[in-house]
Design a protein around this motif. Sequence first.
Motif, short mmCIF file in Angstrom:
data_model
loop_
_atom_site.label_atom_id
_atom_site.label_comp_id
_atom_site.label_asym_id
_atom_site.label_seq_id
_atom_site.Cartn_x
_atom_site.Cartn_y
_atom_site.Cartn_z
N LEU A 270 -3.71 -28.38 17.69
CA LEU A 270 -4.57 -28.46 18.89
C LEU A 270 -6.01 -29.05 18.06
CD1 LEU A 270 -4.02 -25.45 21.41
CD2 LEU A 270 -3.97 -27.90 21.70
N SER A 271 -6.30 -28.31 17.00
CA SER A 271 -7.49 -28.58 16.52
C SER A 271 -7.57 -30.05 16.00
CB SER A 271 -7.77 -27.94 15.33
OG SER A 271 -7.03 -27.88 14.29
N TYR A 272 -6.53 -30.73 15.62
CA TYR A 272 -6.27 -32.26 15.42
C TYR A 272 -6.50 -33.02 16.44
CZ TYR A 272 -3.80 -36.34 14.76
OH TYR A 272 -3.40 -37.62 14.58
N TYR A 273 -5.98 -32.70 17.57
CA TYR A 273 -6.10 -33.45 18.93
C TYR A 273 -7.37 -33.40 19.35
CZ TYR A 273 -0.96 -34.41 19.11
OH TYR A 273 0.35 -34.80 18.91
N LEU A 274 -8.05 -32.47 19.07
CA LEU A 274 -9.63 -32.06 19.72
C LEU A 274 -10.56 -33.47 18.85
CD1 LEU A 274 -10.17 -28.47 19.41
CD2 LEU A 274 -10.33 -29.86 21.73
#
Length: 281
Positions: A270-274
């Motif tokens: 999720l942090s990557y997609y942000l």
Amino acid sequence: MSKKQKALLALQIVSAFILAVLPFVDQSRLSRFTGDSFGSDLFTLLYEHKTAFAIVCGIVVAIVPALKDIFYPRTKNKEMRTKIMDTMMEELFKGDRQNVRITVFKDDNLLRHLWIYLILLGRKAKSWKLGWPSWGKYVYVKERQGTEFPLSKTFFYYSPHTRKKCQGVAGIVRQSQEEIIVKDLPDLDHIDLTRLDMNKKRSADVKLVREYMEKGHIRDFETLRRVNRPARHFYGNILQNSEGAFRGVLVVDSWQDQCPFDDESVMKRLSYYLTLFAPTM
């Protein structure tokens, strides 16, 4: 697609067609248009100005895509956000669009703010029990992936000064500018919120709704009623643009029995997609 976008597309198609035809425009084919004044005039025009047409049409075909990106960045950004959310849905949540939603909330501008305020004033006119709408900041649904109310126009108030007045996970995240996870909220699917009388404090449904509101950062019942289907688990995080300025909120909500945010691999990705959203904000 707007009229201007359609016009640019038509210009691009016509220019490409002319470029494809020009190699076949020569003196030997002019005789075929005998008796057809329009065809003859058009063919003669192309033949006499063949080089000019080639240069102009070549320029048009080359620059129209760039013009679209310059003058219609919103369309391009929306397409990019949609692709990002679609990939998230498939890779992180196994494409479960009935039980998971991914929503981009954006900060309201002046016109959007006025529109929201007019909506709230209209609701107040129907029920004088409601207080005056808060004249502050709002975040509203910009794009959404998921089959549950994908066209929702939900919005949440947030106070830049205190989280105590912020509404919902989206409002809390926007004010605090930090990641928030809320999970295992009560299931309200069996409760008709439009008919529920909150004055019946001993009612089991009312107690359940109050518990949901307290844990889900919902400050008043009317805000909860605006939510088409209250979810059980929430993940929220701030969205920034390429310059690092805060521009909105990403919220993932779920009706699954097992909270998807307990999965460490999901949280890491999720942090990557942000970071992928930044160029689109």
